[in-house]
Write a protein that holds these residues in place. Sequence first.
Motif, PDB file in Angstrom:
ATOM      1  N   VAL A 146       0.836  -1.210   0.000  1.00  0.00           N
ATOM      2  CA  VAL A 146       0.000   0.000   0.000  1.00  0.00           C
ATOM      3  C   VAL A 146       0.863   1.250   0.000  1.00  0.00           C
ATOM      4  O   VAL A 146       0.492   2.264  -0.602  1.00  0.00           O
ATOM      5  N   SER A 147       2.023   1.201   0.649  1.00  0.00           N
ATOM      6  CA  SER A 147       2.921   2.366   0.651  1.00  0.00           C
ATOM      7  C   SER A 147       3.421   2.652  -0.758  1.00  0.00           C
ATOM      8  O   SER A 147       3.502   3.818  -1.169  1.00  0.00           O
ATOM      9  N   ALA A 148       3.741   1.602  -1.513  1.00  0.00           N
ATOM     10  CA  ALA A 148       4.201   1.786  -2.889  1.00  0.00           C
ATOM     11  C   ALA A 148       3.138   2.486  -3.721  1.00  0.00           C
ATOM     12  O   ALA A 148       3.421   3.448  -4.457  1.00  0.00           O
ATOM     13  N   GLU A 149       1.891   2.024  -3.613  1.00  0.00           N
ATOM     14  CA  GLU A 149       0.815   2.617  -4.410  1.00  0.00           C
ATOM     15  C   GLU A 149       0.522   4.046  -3.980  1.00  0.00           C
ATOM     16  O   GLU A 149       0.283   4.928  -4.823  1.00  0.00           O
ATOM     17  N   GLU A 150       0.534   4.308  -2.683  1.00  0.00           N
ATOM     18  CA  GLU A 150       0.278   5.671  -2.216  1.00  0.00           C
ATOM     19  C   GLU A 150       1.424   6.611  -2.575  1.00  0.00           C
ATOM     20  O   GLU A 150       1.201   7.770  -2.923  1.00  0.00           O
ATOM     21  N   LEU A 151       2.646   6.133  -2.500  1.00  0.00           N
ATOM     22  CA  LEU A 151       3.788   6.968  -2.878  1.00  0.00           C
ATOM     23  C   LEU A 151       3.705   7.370  -4.346  1.00  0.00           C
ATOM     24  O   LEU A 151       4.001   8.521  -4.704  1.00  0.00           O
ATOM     25  N   ILE A 152       3.296   6.445  -5.199  1.00  0.00           N
ATOM     26  CA  ILE A 152       3.233   6.733  -6.633  1.00  0.00           C
ATOM     27  C   ILE A 152       2.047   7.626  -6.970  1.00  0.00           C
ATOM     28  O   ILE A 152       2.198   8.662  -7.642  1.00  0.00           O
ATOM     29  N   GLY A 202      -7.691   3.578 -10.628  1.00  0.00           N
ATOM     30  CA  GLY A 202      -8.811   2.703 -10.942  1.00  0.00           C
ATOM     31  C   GLY A 202      -8.515   1.815 -12.131  1.00  0.00           C
ATOM     32  O   GLY A 202      -8.851   0.623 -12.136  1.00  0.00           O
ATOM     33  N   MET A 203      -7.884   2.385 -13.161  1.00  0.00           N
ATOM     34  CA  MET A 203      -7.548   1.603 -14.354  1.00  0.00           C
ATOM     35  C   MET A 203      -6.559   0.484 -14.028  1.00  0.00           C
ATOM     36  O   MET A 203      -6.571  -0.577 -14.657  1.00  0.00           O
ATOM     37  N   LEU A 204      -5.711   0.715 -13.030  1.00  0.00           N
ATOM     38  CA  LEU A 204      -4.768  -0.314 -12.604  1.00  0.00           C
ATOM     39  C   LEU A 204      -5.503  -1.546 -12.080  1.00  0.00           C
ATOM     40  O   LEU A 204      -4.979  -2.662 -12.135  1.00  0.00           O
ATOM     41  N   HIS A 205      -6.721  -1.344 -11.585  1.00  0.00           N
ATOM     42  CA  HIS A 205      -7.520  -2.441 -11.021  1.00  0.00           C
ATOM     43  C   HIS A 205      -8.522  -3.007 -12.025  1.00  0.00           C
ATOM     44  O   HIS A 205      -9.338  -3.857 -11.673  1.00  0.00           O
ATOM     45  N   LEU A 206      -8.474  -2.519 -13.260  1.00  0.00           N
ATOM     46  CA  LEU A 206      -9.404  -2.992 -14.286  1.00  0.00           C
ATOM     47  C   LEU A 206      -8.907  -4.315 -14.857  1.00  0.00           C
ATOM     48  O   LEU A 206      -7.857  -4.364 -15.490  1.00  0.00           O
ATOM     49  N   SER A 207      -9.674  -5.383 -14.649  1.00  0.00           N
ATOM     50  CA  SER A 207      -9.278  -6.704 -15.122  1.00  0.00           C
ATOM     51  C   SER A 207     -10.517  -7.516 -15.470  1.00  0.00           C
ATOM     52  O   SER A 207     -11.132  -8.134 -14.603  1.00  0.00           O
ATOM     53  N   ALA A 219     -15.858  -5.949 -13.940  1.00  0.00           N
ATOM     54  CA  ALA A 219     -14.548  -5.293 -14.022  1.00  0.00           C
ATOM     55  C   ALA A 219     -14.662  -3.775 -13.947  1.00  0.00           C
ATOM     56  O   ALA A 219     -13.891  -3.114 -13.235  1.00  0.00           O
ATOM     57  N   ILE A 220     -15.617  -3.214 -14.671  1.00  0.00           N
ATOM     58  CA  ILE A 220     -15.788  -1.749 -14.665  1.00  0.00           C
ATOM     59  C   ILE A 220     -16.196  -1.267 -13.276  1.00  0.00           C
ATOM     60  O   ILE A 220     -15.706  -0.233 -12.792  1.00  0.00           O
ATOM     61  N   LEU A 221     -17.082  -2.012 -12.614  1.00  0.00           N
ATOM     62  CA  LEU A 221     -17.527  -1.617 -11.269  1.00  0.00           C
ATOM     63  C   LEU A 221     -16.363  -1.652 -10.278  1.00  0.00           C
ATOM     64  O   LEU A 221     -16.252  -0.770  -9.418  1.00  0.00           O
ATOM     65  N   ILE A 222     -15.505  -2.662 -10.396  1.00  0.00           N
ATOM     66  CA  ILE A 222     -14.330  -2.741  -9.525  1.00  0.00           C
ATOM     67  C   ILE A 222     -13.419  -1.542  -9.772  1.00  0.00           C
ATOM     68  O   ILE A 222     -12.903  -0.918  -8.826  1.00  0.00           O
ATOM     69  N   ALA A 223     -13.229  -1.184 -11.049  1.00  0.00           N
ATOM     70  CA  ALA A 223     -12.379  -0.039 -11.390  1.00  0.00           C
ATOM     71  C   ALA A 223     -12.976   1.266 -10.857  1.00  0.00           C
ATOM     72  O   ALA A 223     -12.244   2.141 -10.379  1.00  0.00           O
ATOM     73  N   ILE A 224     -14.305   1.404 -10.934  1.00  0.00           N
ATOM     74  CA  ILE A 224     -14.964   2.597 -10.413  1.00  0.00           C
ATOM     75  C   ILE A 224     -14.792   2.672  -8.900  1.00  0.00           C
ATOM     76  O   ILE A 224     -14.494   3.743  -8.347  1.00  0.00           O
ATOM     77  N   TRP A 225     -14.956   1.525  -8.217  1.00  0.00           N
ATOM     78  CA  TRP A 225     -14.761   1.512  -6.764  1.00  0.00           C
ATOM     79  C   TRP A 225     -13.335   1.934  -6.417  1.00  0.00           C
ATOM     80  O   TRP A 225     -13.125   2.738  -5.495  1.00  0.00           O
ATOM     81  N   ALA A 226     -12.355   1.410  -7.154  1.00  0.00           N
ATOM     82  CA  ALA A 226     -10.960   1.771  -6.891  1.00  0.00           C
ATOM     83  C   ALA A 226     -10.715   3.254  -7.159  1.00  0.00           C
ATOM     84  O   ALA A 226      -9.940   3.911  -6.449  1.00  0.00           O
ATOM     85  N   THR A 227     -11.380   3.803  -8.177  1.00  0.00           N
ATOM     86  CA  THR A 227     -11.253   5.236  -8.472  1.00  0.00           C
ATOM     87  C   THR A 227     -11.795   6.065  -7.314  1.00  0.00           C
ATOM     88  O   THR A 227     -11.167   7.050  -6.895  1.00  0.00           O
ATOM     89  N   LEU A 228     -12.951   5.681  -6.789  1.00  0.00           N
ATOM     90  CA  LEU A 228     -13.525   6.391  -5.645  1.00  0.00           C
ATOM     91  C   LEU A 228     -12.625   6.267  -4.426  1.00  0.00           C
ATOM     92  O   LEU A 228     -12.475   7.226  -3.651  1.00  0.00           O
TER      93      LEU A 228
END
Length: 293
Positions: free
Chosen positions: A156-162, A190-195, A203-212
């Motif tokens: 999580v630190s890596a993702e937050e740092l970036i 969010g796009m990073l979590h799109l799969s 997949a789109i709903l997961i990406a939207i949740w990650a964006t929020l």
Amino acid sequence: MRAYDPHQQLIAPARASSSLPRLCAGLVVLMLAILAFNVGMLQILQNLESWARIEIELITGDTARALLITLYSFVLPIVSLWVVLRMVHDRSFTSLIGPLGLAFSDFFRVFRWLIVMVAVIMILPSPPSQQPTMHLGFDRWLPLVLPALVGILIQVSAEELIFRGYLQSQLAARFSNPLIWMVIPSVLFGMLHLSSETYGENAILIAIWATLFGVAAADLTARSGSLGPAIALHFVNNVTAIMIVAMQHHWDGLALLHVPYGPQDVGHVRAALVLEGPILLCFWLIARIALRR
């Protein structure tokens, strides 16, 4: 916005190298460095006798070994980001975090409140389709707790740092409009979590949740002036999803419990997202309250 005045502590170190060409160059170097480091890691793993089995495990993350390898591999993006800061922006690594004393204090202020909320959620009754069952059991789970916590903190630190430390501060140094420096990194997150291969129709709903989630983390970062609250929010969320209750046969190698469905079960995952939306909102509100106290 006066509420975002503390954000200047993260923006100021980015001003000297805030041009868009420099940011684009930084992102290119970052991606190339991550790719190079990951290729090197794969070459090391491929030399292991057990590589054929590890390769299969890494796809689903259904063993502790695979998940720990994945989590600890996030050291590589952190090192890559350090390279970018030195080569492209000539700014210190700690400038992405903010004042270290503030970051630590705000981390723990948010962390302790969120842990209480998670405990409350865990004792509330779940819908039958979301009822978790024992997976690893305490005897297998307890020895994994410390390495798992360290691995998740690295991830999580890596993702937050970036996304919040680097990309958000560089954009905020160039553009004053919060819609730019909050939304653009969050959409990329969010796009990073799109799969679609993993989540199918959801997949789109997961990406939207990650964006929020990214927007919530961006807001907390700006209000604190440090990455502490965003890392705490991300840490508690991922500890809950990876170590406490995971989906069956999907990143459940370190989970004490798991729910009786996987990521391809469209209806169950969608029902879970309906619950997780309000939970994310509560996490964000509680974190904001914690920062005010």
